[in-house]
Design a protein around this motif. Structure first.
Motif, PDB file in Angstrom:
ATOM      1  N   LEU A 148      48.276  41.350  30.558  1.00 32.89           N
ATOM      2  CA  LEU A 148      48.411  40.781  29.220  1.00 32.89           C
ATOM      3  C   LEU A 148      49.549  41.491  28.503  1.00 32.89           C
ATOM      4  O   LEU A 148      49.655  42.711  28.573  1.00 32.89           O
ATOM      5  CB  LEU A 148      47.103  40.966  28.460  1.00 32.89           C
ATOM      6  CG  LEU A 148      45.933  40.246  29.130  1.00 32.89           C
ATOM      7  CD1 LEU A 148      44.603  40.746  28.611  1.00 32.89           C
ATOM      8  CD2 LEU A 148      46.064  38.745  28.937  1.00 32.89           C
ATOM      9  N   GLN A 153      53.550  33.251  26.213  1.00 36.30           N
ATOM     10  CA  GLN A 153      54.137  32.487  27.311  1.00 36.30           C
ATOM     11  C   GLN A 153      54.216  31.020  26.914  1.00 36.30           C
ATOM     12  O   GLN A 153      53.567  30.580  25.969  1.00 36.30           O
ATOM     13  CB  GLN A 153      53.254  32.644  28.542  1.00 36.30           C
ATOM     14  CG  GLN A 153      53.280  34.048  29.106  1.00 36.30           C
ATOM     15  CD  GLN A 153      52.642  34.091  30.480  1.00 36.30           C
ATOM     16  OE1 GLN A 153      51.501  33.696  30.658  1.00 36.30           O
ATOM     17  NE2 GLN A 153      53.381  34.558  31.452  1.00 36.30           N
ATOM     18  N   ILE A 158      51.175  28.385  31.032  1.00 33.67           N
ATOM     19  CA  ILE A 158      49.721  28.274  30.840  1.00 33.67           C
ATOM     20  C   ILE A 158      49.132  27.244  31.803  1.00 33.67           C
ATOM     21  O   ILE A 158      48.083  27.468  32.411  1.00 33.67           O
ATOM     22  CB  ILE A 158      49.410  27.918  29.357  1.00 33.67           C
ATOM     23  CG1 ILE A 158      49.837  29.074  28.428  1.00 33.67           C
ATOM     24  CG2 ILE A 158      47.944  27.576  29.157  1.00 33.67           C
ATOM     25  CD1 ILE A 158      49.280  30.429  28.782  1.00 33.67           C
TER      26      ILE A 158
ATOM     27  N   LEU B 215      40.232  39.025  36.230  1.00 33.54           N
ATOM     28  CA  LEU B 215      40.702  38.858  34.852  1.00 33.54           C
ATOM     29  C   LEU B 215      39.838  39.666  33.884  1.00 33.54           C
ATOM     30  O   LEU B 215      40.333  40.190  32.893  1.00 33.54           O
ATOM     31  CB  LEU B 215      40.712  37.380  34.454  1.00 33.54           C
ATOM     32  CG  LEU B 215      41.685  36.500  35.238  1.00 33.54           C
ATOM     33  CD1 LEU B 215      41.691  35.090  34.672  1.00 33.54           C
ATOM     34  CD2 LEU B 215      43.087  37.072  35.229  1.00 33.54           C
ATOM     35  N   PHE B 452      37.756  33.944  30.681  1.00 35.01           N
ATOM     36  CA  PHE B 452      38.964  33.172  30.959  1.00 35.01           C
ATOM     37  C   PHE B 452      39.619  32.635  29.683  1.00 35.01           C
ATOM     38  O   PHE B 452      40.838  32.625  29.542  1.00 35.01           O
ATOM     39  CB  PHE B 452      38.663  32.037  31.948  1.00 35.01           C
ATOM     40  CG  PHE B 452      39.908  31.326  32.421  1.00 35.01           C
ATOM     41  CD1 PHE B 452      40.869  32.001  33.158  1.00 35.01           C
ATOM     42  CD2 PHE B 452      40.129  29.997  32.110  1.00 35.01           C
ATOM     43  CE1 PHE B 452      42.036  31.361  33.588  1.00 35.01           C
ATOM     44  CE2 PHE B 452      41.295  29.346  32.529  1.00 35.01           C
ATOM     45  CZ  PHE B 452      42.240  30.024  33.272  1.00 35.01           C
ATOM     46  N   TRP B 455      41.507  35.463  28.082  1.00 36.91           N
ATOM     47  CA  TRP B 455      42.696  35.823  28.867  1.00 36.91           C
ATOM     48  C   TRP B 455      43.795  34.776  28.701  1.00 36.91           C
ATOM     49  O   TRP B 455      44.953  35.108  28.460  1.00 36.91           O
ATOM     50  CB  TRP B 455      42.305  35.979  30.353  1.00 36.91           C
ATOM     51  CG  TRP B 455      43.447  36.396  31.213  1.00 36.91           C
ATOM     52  CD1 TRP B 455      43.908  37.659  31.425  1.00 36.91           C
ATOM     53  CD2 TRP B 455      44.324  35.521  31.962  1.00 36.91           C
ATOM     54  NE1 TRP B 455      44.997  37.637  32.265  1.00 36.91           N
ATOM     55  CE2 TRP B 455      45.277  36.338  32.607  1.00 36.91           C
ATOM     56  CE3 TRP B 455      44.383  34.148  32.137  1.00 36.91           C
ATOM     57  CZ2 TRP B 455      46.276  35.815  33.424  1.00 36.91           C
ATOM     58  CZ3 TRP B 455      45.381  33.628  32.951  1.00 36.91           C
ATOM     59  CH2 TRP B 455      46.316  34.453  33.586  1.00 36.91           C
ATOM     60  N   LEU B 456      43.419  33.508  28.785  1.00 38.10           N
ATOM     61  CA  LEU B 456      44.441  32.460  28.710  1.00 38.10           C
ATOM     62  C   LEU B 456      45.058  32.385  27.310  1.00 38.10           C
ATOM     63  O   LEU B 456      46.263  32.187  27.156  1.00 38.10           O
ATOM     64  CB  LEU B 456      43.855  31.104  29.120  1.00 38.10           C
ATOM     65  CG  LEU B 456      44.892  30.053  29.537  1.00 38.10           C
ATOM     66  CD1 LEU B 456      45.579  30.432  30.850  1.00 38.10           C
ATOM     67  CD2 LEU B 456      44.274  28.667  29.656  1.00 38.10           C
ATOM     68  N   TRP B 458      45.354  34.884  25.337  1.00 42.61           N
ATOM     69  CA  TRP B 458      46.205  36.074  25.204  1.00 42.61           C
ATOM     70  C   TRP B 458      47.564  35.829  25.858  1.00 42.61           C
ATOM     71  O   TRP B 458      48.617  36.191  25.316  1.00 42.61           O
ATOM     72  CB  TRP B 458      45.496  37.288  25.822  1.00 42.61           C
ATOM     73  CG  TRP B 458      45.879  38.607  25.258  1.00 42.61           C
ATOM     74  CD1 TRP B 458      47.126  39.036  24.887  1.00 42.61           C
ATOM     75  CD2 TRP B 458      45.001  39.715  24.998  1.00 42.61           C
ATOM     76  NE1 TRP B 458      47.069  40.329  24.424  1.00 42.61           N
ATOM     77  CE2 TRP B 458      45.780  40.778  24.485  1.00 42.61           C
ATOM     78  CE3 TRP B 458      43.628  39.922  25.171  1.00 42.61           C
ATOM     79  CZ2 TRP B 458      45.236  42.015  24.142  1.00 42.61           C
ATOM     80  CZ3 TRP B 458      43.089  41.156  24.830  1.00 42.61           C
ATOM     81  CH2 TRP B 458      43.877  42.182  24.307  1.00 42.61           C
ATOM     82  N   ARG B 459      47.543  35.201  27.037  1.00 33.42           N
ATOM     83  CA  ARG B 459      48.800  34.871  27.692  1.00 33.42           C
ATOM     84  C   ARG B 459      49.611  33.896  26.828  1.00 33.42           C
ATOM     85  O   ARG B 459      50.827  33.989  26.749  1.00 33.42           O
ATOM     86  CB  ARG B 459      48.533  34.220  29.053  1.00 33.42           C
ATOM     87  CG  ARG B 459      47.906  35.134  30.074  1.00 33.42           C
ATOM     88  CD  ARG B 459      48.874  36.157  30.609  1.00 33.42           C
ATOM     89  NE  ARG B 459      49.514  35.719  31.818  1.00 33.42           N
ATOM     90  CZ  ARG B 459      49.972  36.521  32.785  1.00 33.42           C
ATOM     91  NH1 ARG B 459      49.876  37.829  32.672  1.00 33.42           N
ATOM     92  NH2 ARG B 459      50.549  36.047  33.853  1.00 33.42           N
TER      93      ARG B 459
END
Lengths: 584, 584
Positions: A148, A153, A158, B215, B452, B455-456, B458-459
């Motif tokens: 992270l 992004q 994604i 993750l 998830f 995490w997603l 955050w990305r």
């Protein structure tokens, strides 16, 4: 209002500028271009950045650039069809809703995620695909950059992450996935879970989850009816899994006998003991450890060769405990043990609990589903005499994870046991009937909505649909049993037709078949299942669990709860085990 | 293989036949017709049943018949676009995957559900729509038939249920929904949650959740880094909510001091006491009740007028407890109290915990998010000295429910505290690195995948995206505070700028403004917020919470975590309260 600081992170990680008021010149132009619709912004940004300059992560799988051009021919407004070109390489989370100009991008992005999910779904059920594309943890950690970071992004990345996550996921709906008690993927349940996520609320009050709270009320009542409590009377809750449901039961049983424990703790009450079978689920001990009762106070009752609790041993141990000055407060009988699928004799246990005035809990996390089958529900005869029942629709009934119910016969007990009267959540001067604010009887404060998927599946299948599914799984288990009971190279762990869908067996490779039954053979046999399992996962062809139990070395435990499984998959499993194990 | 018993329930409730081998004649023909593709089956069934003969439920809202005719112009195979006419009035769950001919129907059904969800999403953010279409529980129960029955319903009815569930749901993403600490609806988080549902797996082992387990590992380490533990070292878990996270902390703290409690229970150890502020969350007491410690052993420390724990009172009470022979084992400090949003002085508390060798827990369920903001994280200074931290990304960081992390500084402690070595789940002879099988450190057995979505997001947002969101919410809270602090008819519950986004105030209607500050005025004032709240909900215009606290009668607690909220919504809230309360 535009989100303050949105410019701070709108265009990725190059240039390293964290200053929201001073983005690089390409960024600034490109941001300004976002005001245009009709694909102009994307084209402008592409021109400004050039193709080689897109903010991309190294290490991520690259597929063809995600640029969609789709004509919308549907009549729905709004619809998920794309109305303009969206280049995800220049789209960020900040461009989506609630960004006031984010509607088209949001619909396009979510639709593309759905397309990825639907594509995955279809392969999920395709026998020609692998159950798993297995990689060791270090391989997966090295192959991708999962870390992270400070910078955002693009939506292109994604979408790639979504594909990657599914590429390495287990296909839990695959017809040859038998690894856990929860397998399969129900389409109506899935739709309901998507809706639940979209509603994004919390079960503690009617105020913020009116429909879901009512559905929980209706569904729990129906489940209690099926258990056999007159009119479905009683109480209950959907909890985060069977272990927590069992812990609730223990908590409530203790409170029922010694309500002062809530304020005074265990120091104020006598030393308690609970009883459960040696084949019961580890959550009974885990609960006892957590609740301050201690694992030593969980007395494990002996089982017969089929894994059923022996009632005479239960009674003997109760008497023994009382003689030592301990207070028996709970018997946790199991309806469907994890490994053997055994059903404890509930009627005999109920008689003993009645005689000694002990709370009778039935852990039907796995076996509870059989209550839906007119053919098989006799295995739980006596469950109606329990004080509490754990029943996980996410196991035998195929409801998506997570869906576990604790049912309690006496109404109001959960509330007295757990309530703390938090005035900021459970205001007493609200304008509606407060009995629907169920949060204060829970151990949790926030509680996920687990009921909708069960309720919607029930409407879609009817009770008879669940029954058909359960009967079919039991029939498949019997088919497997009949095929292997006399087959060369297979040895059953226990004799007789399985009561649940658990079929426990050893595969004995040719090299071991000629050996005498001695320690060396046992030692070698214990290594067979782990090797076959590892090979299965590396091939990705199927998955089934194994474990030792008591003095029995590693054996396979086949369970069937997967609605996609058919006779051909059972045949396949047998042959696959033979193929993978013949050289051992 | 066709599912045995599928015919048992394929065509609804008429004829009442439960016999799978003997469906009625129309049923049998219609079933046979399902073999045809291209819409022929639907037409045949419609002919056989006639229009008036469709199995439909009374009481459900009827909209136009769901018959789709859509041309697919996308290049994806499979895609969610419809390729043939599907008449949902004749489609049942048994016609969907894993039914071997169910692919087209499944894709069509799921796409239609998604269309319903997308439509809902867009209105969610639309200020011209209601936050809630409020009905009293009895109205909702009477208006619809929610009951579960033996017979299946058609997919047409299932789609109607989806629409109905959303019609009466709270729009938790609505810009004017401020009722809870968790508000808003993040599009990337939502997509991730849909994916999580589709993957439908369980966190207990790497074997069945390889990507999600990794993750979780990466994300927890990152969160520990942000807390300030060197290199992100330590342990942790995603648990089903902040109350359970706090309970874990208490459980681990007890085990750290008296590891024998796991086997022997509370009977074998001295009488423990825990400390937390009088403004802390009720879950600390709830946890103490559950763990057998007892609520009387939770000593509530006094707070200053802003709701922060007074360290000198903490030290005094620790000394007092020790003098009485009790063993202080835990201080639960709060970073962001539920009502005032107060941050306990963590450095002073850490000094006291160090001096008396007491486990320091920080309940940052609500305030933990501020760690992501360079501007606001000083409010948690000292958190790096905690032994454990609760931090709910589903609150201030806008992650969909449910996402709560417990972070623990000492590695391995959770495992020792909770492990039961169930051999059927955590086999020791697996072929991969077993340190990734994290299930045995949990209280739960099955555990939902909560990581998830975080995490997603955050990305997608980067740390700076969360920071921008948090800074914006804090700025909006300050804006509200500045607007009402001197406004006629508003009285602040405590003085000074809010530390978190909690703004607590009374609205004083004109009739009360002229009254003396006596008991009658207090009595009347206590009734104002509930009435305004009820009117808000009936209008559906906005939602904000109220409660009494200590000697303070019912006041509004405004909190802002909603990414959709803007200055105009704060302005609206103020005016709406005035509009709804002026006649009181």
């Amino acid at each position: 209002m535009a989100a303050p600081g949105a410019g701070f992170w709108s265009f990725g990680s190059e240039e390293g500028s964290g200053d929201p008021d001073n983005p690089g010149p390409a960024k600034a132009w490109c941001q300004a271009a976002q005001k245009f619709t009709g694909g102009i912004s994307t084209k402008l940004c592409a021109l400004l950045y050039g193709d080689g300059d897109k903010p991309m992560e190294t290490g991520a799988t690259k597929e063809e650039p995600t640029l969609r051009k789709a004509a919308c021919s549907c009549n729905k407004k709004p619809c998920g069809c794309q109305k303009e070109d969206i280049n995800y390489a220049f789209l960020h989370a900040s461009d989506l809703l609630p960004n006031s100009e984010g509607e088209a991008a949001t619909l396009s992005f979510l639709q593309d995620v759905v397309d990825i999910l639907l594509q995955y779904l279809v392969t999920n059920f395709d026998r020609s695909t692998k159950v798993i594309d297995f990689h060791y943890p270090n391989e997966l950690l090295q192959e991708y950059n999962w870390e992270l970071s400070d910078q955002p992004q693009t939506m292109e990345e994604i979408l790639l992450h979504c594909r990657t996550a599914l590429k390495y996921a287990i296909k839990t709906g695959h017809p040859r996935y038998f690894n856990q008690l929860s397998t399969g993927l129900d389409m109506v349940g899935l739709a309901a879970d998507w809706l639940t996520s979209t509603a994004n609320t919390n079960m503690f009050t009617y105020e913020i989850a009116p429909v879901f709270v009512l559905l929980e009320y209706v569904t729990l009542r129906k489940m209690r009816e099926i258990v056999g409590w007159p009119g479905g009377a009683g109480d209950g809750i959907f909890s985060p899994g069977g272990a927590i449901s069992n812990m609730y039961a223990m908590l409530i049983a203790r409170f029922k006998m010694f309500p002062e424990v809530k304020e005074k703790g265990m120091a104020a009450i006598p030393r308690l003991v609970a009883f459960t079978s040696e084949h019961s689920h580890f959550s009974v001990k885990k609960g006892a450890a957590a609740l301050g009762i201690g694992t030593d106070s969980v007395i494990l009752i002996r089982c017969d060769e089929r894994g059923k609790m022996i009632p005479s041993d239960l009674e003997r141990r109760i008497i023994e405990a009382k003689q030592k000055g301990f207070v028996p407060f709970l018997v946790s009988a199991t309806a469907g043990t994890t490994v053997y699928g055994a059903f404890d004799p509930l009627i005999a246990i109920a008689d003993i609990c009645k005689k000694y005035k002990i709370w009778m809990h039935v852990d039907g996390a796995w076996g509870g589903g059989l209550l839906m089958s007119r053919k098989h529900r006799w295995k739980l005869n006596g469950v109606e005499r329990a004080n509490s029942v754990t029943w996980n629709p996410h196991k035998m009934m195929g409801v998506p994870l997570q869906c576990s119910a604790l049912l309690v016969r006496e109404e109001g007990l959960m509330q007295s046991c757990n309530q703390m009267h938090a005035s900021y959540l459970f205001q007493q001067d609200k304008h509606y009937d407060l009995s629907y604010d169920t949060g204060d009887k829970a151990l949790q404060c926030g509680r996920h909505v687990d009921v909708f998927k069960l309720w919607l599946m029930w409407r879609a299948k009817g009770t008879i649909g669940f029954e058909a599914h359960i009967d079919k799984c039991l029939e498949l288990a019997e088919y497997l049993y009949n095929k292997i009971k006399n087959r060369e190279g297979f040895e059953m762990v226990f004799d007789g037709k399985p009561q649940h869908t658990n079929v426990c067996f050893w595969y004995v490779p040719p090299s071991l078949r000629i050996m005498e039954d001695n320690e060396e053979r046992m030692n070698r046999l214990s290594k067979v299942a782990p090797v076959i399992k590892a090979r299965m996962m590396e091939c990705g062809s199927t998955m089934v669990s194994y474990q030792p139990l008591g003095d029995k070395v590693n054996f396979f435990r086949m369970v069937i709860s997967n609605p996609a499984a058919a006779h051909q998959d059972i045949d396949f499993l047998i042959e696959e085990i033979e193929r993978l194990g013949q050289d051992l």
